[in-house]
Write an enzyme that holds these catalytic residues in place. Structure first.
Site, PDB file in Angstrom:
ATOM      1  N   SER A 118       0.827  -1.201   0.000  1.00 25.67           N
ATOM      2  CA  SER A 118       0.000   0.000   0.000  1.00 25.67           C
ATOM      3  C   SER A 118       0.874   1.269   0.000  1.00 25.67           C
ATOM      4  O   SER A 118       1.637   1.473  -0.936  1.00 25.67           O
ATOM      5  CB  SER A 118      -0.957  -0.042   1.201  1.00 25.67           C
ATOM      6  OG  SER A 118      -1.943   0.931   1.076  1.00 25.67           O
ATOM      7  N   ASP A 337      -8.293  -5.505  -6.091  1.00 23.35           N
ATOM      8  CA  ASP A 337      -8.152  -4.365  -5.184  1.00 23.35           C
ATOM      9  C   ASP A 337      -8.482  -3.078  -5.941  1.00 23.35           C
ATOM     10  O   ASP A 337      -8.075  -2.918  -7.087  1.00 23.35           O
ATOM     11  CB  ASP A 337      -6.699  -4.314  -4.678  1.00 23.35           C
ATOM     12  CG  ASP A 337      -6.411  -3.062  -3.854  1.00 23.35           C
ATOM     13  OD1 ASP A 337      -7.319  -2.567  -3.178  1.00 23.35           O
ATOM     14  OD2 ASP A 337      -5.253  -2.604  -3.887  1.00 23.35           O
ATOM     15  N   HIS A 393      -6.373  -6.121  -1.708  1.00 25.73           N
ATOM     16  CA  HIS A 393      -5.273  -5.271  -1.261  1.00 25.73           C
ATOM     17  C   HIS A 393      -4.293  -6.035  -0.363  1.00 25.73           C
ATOM     18  O   HIS A 393      -3.095  -5.814  -0.414  1.00 25.73           O
ATOM     19  CB  HIS A 393      -5.881  -4.091  -0.486  1.00 25.73           C
ATOM     20  CG  HIS A 393      -4.972  -2.931  -0.277  1.00 25.73           C
ATOM     21  ND1 HIS A 393      -4.505  -2.162  -1.320  1.00 25.73           N
ATOM     22  CD2 HIS A 393      -4.453  -2.370   0.863  1.00 25.73           C
ATOM     23  CE1 HIS A 393      -3.740  -1.187  -0.839  1.00 25.73           C
ATOM     24  NE2 HIS A 393      -3.692  -1.306   0.474  1.00 25.73           N
TER      25      HIS A 393
END
Length: 416
Positions: A118, A337, A393
């Site tokens: 991320s 994601d 994610h």
């Protein structure tokens, strides 16, 4: 009792800054196994999320989880001032890594890999810039999962992702094409056309505020669709809480917790289990947590709110690493994601203009004795872009065996 050793405590990341770490030795031959640093993103979210909800202790590597920057998780500073920025965090993480190797000198010669997820897409390459300049560190490569690599590419690709996953419908798509695109090129990122901005508002509403799980399009939303939404005729009526964050890989939602305090969880996620575990007095004691450390939360509102984002893209950092021809890079994405979508990271890696070594093709892993497609991979000189089919994610949470296979091949420098 686990069959491997693990350690927890604090690393010094500069004057008066103490970053909490949890270090897990490899389950066989730790002395010869690589050392892997893992950072979760946010900015402002704890790497304990990666340890407790994504990985579990690793079989093939020594892994160092660091809660960074100060103010996140059990990390703190003497002055309790938690405003920081990209360059400061990169340097602090480097100092923490050096402090770790001072405490554990037996690992200083091991192969070193920097990995994260991320906003780790910014943390890891900027940290690598420091590490590559230090000849005492044996850096072998970096891996970034569902990383933020470029705000512009992330925004532009998300619109295509949303349309081709059936979220936007033909009318809205037609309007977006008309108002945001000209001469075959679309700018959904910072278009000055007011009609484009309005249509992008509708797009963002669907993707981020309608109750879809932004971290995994096909997963349910923990806590359900926000109760403040109701449909009247064809219009969605929402009541915003006024917390209009800029669109980033981490969007926060508010939860009233039993203590009456407001807690921040990323939307459609639930951090109750790790919060209850890590905040129990016995666990804090066993982990040698300082009495100065705050109550553990998955993400820190203070850190996120005052964080200064200095980099809009990571091209320079990647090109610097690739220019040395010494390091292996893996950019991987779960393909469902929406926070940091696979298409954007694929475009980003392509934009680095490296020489293609292996054309895009499926990669396989073995489950229950049968070969299955794990996703797709395209390999360039020293950098690979890889998708993990059906993962969101948090790739290892959604597809543990595929993720483990990918990670082993990366660490051992085997073909994907």
């Amino acid at each position: 009792q686990p069959s491997f050793r693990h350690f927890s405590g604090y690393l010094c990341a500069g004057p008066g800054k103490y970053l909490h770490y949890w270090f897990v030795e490899a389950q066989s031959n730790p002395q010869s196994s690589p050392l892997v640093l893992w950072l979760n993103g946010g900015p402002g979210c704890s790497s304990m999320e990666g340890f407790l909800k994504e990985h579990g202790p690793f079989l093939i590597a020594n892994i160092l989880y660091v809660e960074s920057p100060a103010g996140v998780g059990f990390s703190y500073s003497d002055d309790k001032k938690y405003a920081t920025n990209d360059t400061e965090v990169a340097h602090n993480n480097y100092l923490a890594l050096k402090d770790f190797l001072r405490l554990f000198p037996e690992y200083s010669k091991n192969d070193l890999f920097l990995t994260g997820e991320s906003y780790g897409g910014v943390y890891i390459p900027t940290l690598a810039e420091w590490v590559m300049q230090d000849p005492s560190l044996n850096l072998k490569g970096i891996a970034v999962g569902n990383g933020l690599s470029s705000y512009e590419i992330n925004d532009n690709s998300l619109v295509y992702f949303a349309y081709y996953h059936g979220l936007l419908g033909t009318e809205l798509w037609k309007d977006l094409q008309e108002f945001c695109c000209s001469q075959g090129k679309c700018n959904f990122h910072d278009n000055s056309n007011l009609n484009c901005t309005l249509k992008m508002g509708e797009m963002i509403q669907i993707v981020e505020e309608s109750g879809l799980n932004i971290y995994n399009l096909y997963a349910p939303c923990d806590g359900g669709v926000p109760g403040s939404m109701r449909y009247e005729g064809d219009y969605l009526i929402t009541h915003d809480l006024g917390n209009s964050f800029i669109r980033m890989p981490l969007r926060f939602s508010w939860r009233q917790v039993s203590s009456g305090k407001v807690r921040m969880d990323p939307p459609c996620t639930n951090s109750t289990a790790p919060s209850m575990y890590l905040n129990s007095p016995e666990v804090r004691k066993a982990l040698h947590i300082s009495p100065e450390a705050p109550e553990w939360q998955v993400c820190s509102f203070d850190v996120n709110r005052s964080y200064k984002r200095l980099y809009m893209q990571m091209n320079e950092q990647y090109l610097k690493l690739l220019g040395t021809t010494k390091y292996r890079i893996l950019v991987y994405n779960g393909d469902v994601d929406m926070a940091c979508n696979f298409l954007g990271d694929e475009w980003f890696v392509d934009s680095l203009c490296q020489k293609v070594q292996v054309a895009r093709r499926p990669w396989l892993y073995t489950e229950n004795g049968e070969n299955q497609i794990g996703g797709f991979v395209k390999e360039f000189t020293n950098i690979a872009f890889l998708t993990v089919k059906g993962a969101g994610h948090m790739v290892p949470t959604d597809r543990p065996l595929a993720a483990f296979t990918m990670f082993c091949r990366f660490i051992k420098n085997q073909p994907y």
